[in-house]
Design an enzyme around this catalytic site. Structure first.
Site, mmCIF file in Angstrom:
data_model
loop_
_atom_site.group_PDB
_atom_site.id
_atom_site.type_symbol
_atom_site.label_atom_id
_atom_site.label_comp_id
_atom_site.label_asym_id
_atom_site.label_seq_id
_atom_site.Cartn_x
_atom_site.Cartn_y
_atom_site.Cartn_z
ATOM 1 C CB CYS A 134 71.957 22.899 9.672
ATOM 2 S SG CYS A 134 72.774 21.338 10.095
ATOM 3 C CB CYS A 146 70.071 16.054 6.320
ATOM 4 S SG CYS A 146 71.635 16.798 5.797
#
Length: 261
Positions: free
Chosen positions: A183, A72
């Site tokens: 992302c 992440c």
């Protein structure tokens, strides 16, 4: 048998899992999805840091993996020091692929498509300054794309109109030729984003770089080939039937709920 633990706020890290599994098919890869605090890009920084440490530490103690991948970008830019201080095994983070994007661009105009927190963080400023000082970097932050990726994996499809609305600022940039998917959720929408931005725009992400980094810390010979599946751990609501089918297709056949602090 050793294993690898991947962690994300939701299913975005599955884009990293695919690269790691491809490079190290004999290694069991476990996945932890912190659905209860999804999306991370909207959390206060200290809440995110404390929550990640408190969630990952006991699971590492139980699973005893060889390493942890924080799959992440948002969490990686904030939590790595705290996690490395709490754990005795290597912790790998994900950073936006600014360096390869700058090297690939012919026009000198690239875009960073990431969560709102990632696009404005000082860590990102440093990456741009170090690796793309000669480029014009367009920053576009969106949490909507995270939700669209989660919807797709959960079998609810992708709202193409909503996706196009998010990408409109990039569609009007004629010199744009490389977009960084900053992302880990966003590569799950690779096909849909590519259709909207067109063939002249190249999409890059960090998946292959993370797999290479994992390879510097483990050896393919350390684990004998076997059939031990990876486990899917999660906080919050249970995965849908459609999502479980997608998880099982990626070798995650066991679903276990863990408590979010």
């Amino acid at each position: 048998m050793s294993s690898i633990l991947l962690f994300d706020s939701g299913v975005g890290g599955l884009s990293i899992l695919e690269h790691v599994r491809s490079a190290f098919p004999q290694w069991p890869v476990h996945y932890l999805a912190d659905n209860a605090r999804f999306p991370y890009g909207e959390l206060p920084e200290q809440e995110l840091i404390d929550g990640c440490v408190e969630l990952i530490t006991p699971l590492v103690r139980d699973l005893k993996p060889a390493l942890v991948v924080v799959a992440c970008n948002t969490a990686s830019t904030l939590t790595l020091p705290a996690l490395r201080n709490a754990l005795s095994i290597p912790v790998i983070g994900v950073v936006p692929a600014i360096k390869p994007a700058a090297a690939l661009s012919y026009t000198g105009t690239i875009a960073l498509l990431a969560t709102p927190g990632t696009v404005c963080r000082s860590y990102t400023d440093g990456l741009i300054q170090d690796f793309a000082p000669h480029c014009r970097v367009i920053r576009l932050g969106s949490s909507d794309l995270v939700r669209l990726a989660e919807d797709k994996l959960a079998g609810r499809g992708c709202d193409s109109a909503a996706l196009q609305a998010v990408l409109t600022p990039l569609m009007v940039e004629p010199s744009l030729d490389v977009v960084v998917l900053g992302c880990t959720h966003f590569p799950l929408l690779n096909e849909e984003i590519g259709q909207i931005l067109g063939p002249k725009v190249r999409l890059v992400d960090s998946g292959s770089a993370i797999a290479r980094r994992v390879g510097t810390l483990i050896s393919a010979s350390e684990v004998m080939p076997g059939t031990d599946p990876g486990s899917y751990f999660y906080t919050g609501s249970s995965p849908s039937t459609e999502l479980m089918a997608g998880l099982e297709a990626r070798g995650l056949v066991l679903s276990t709920k863990v408590a979010a602090s």
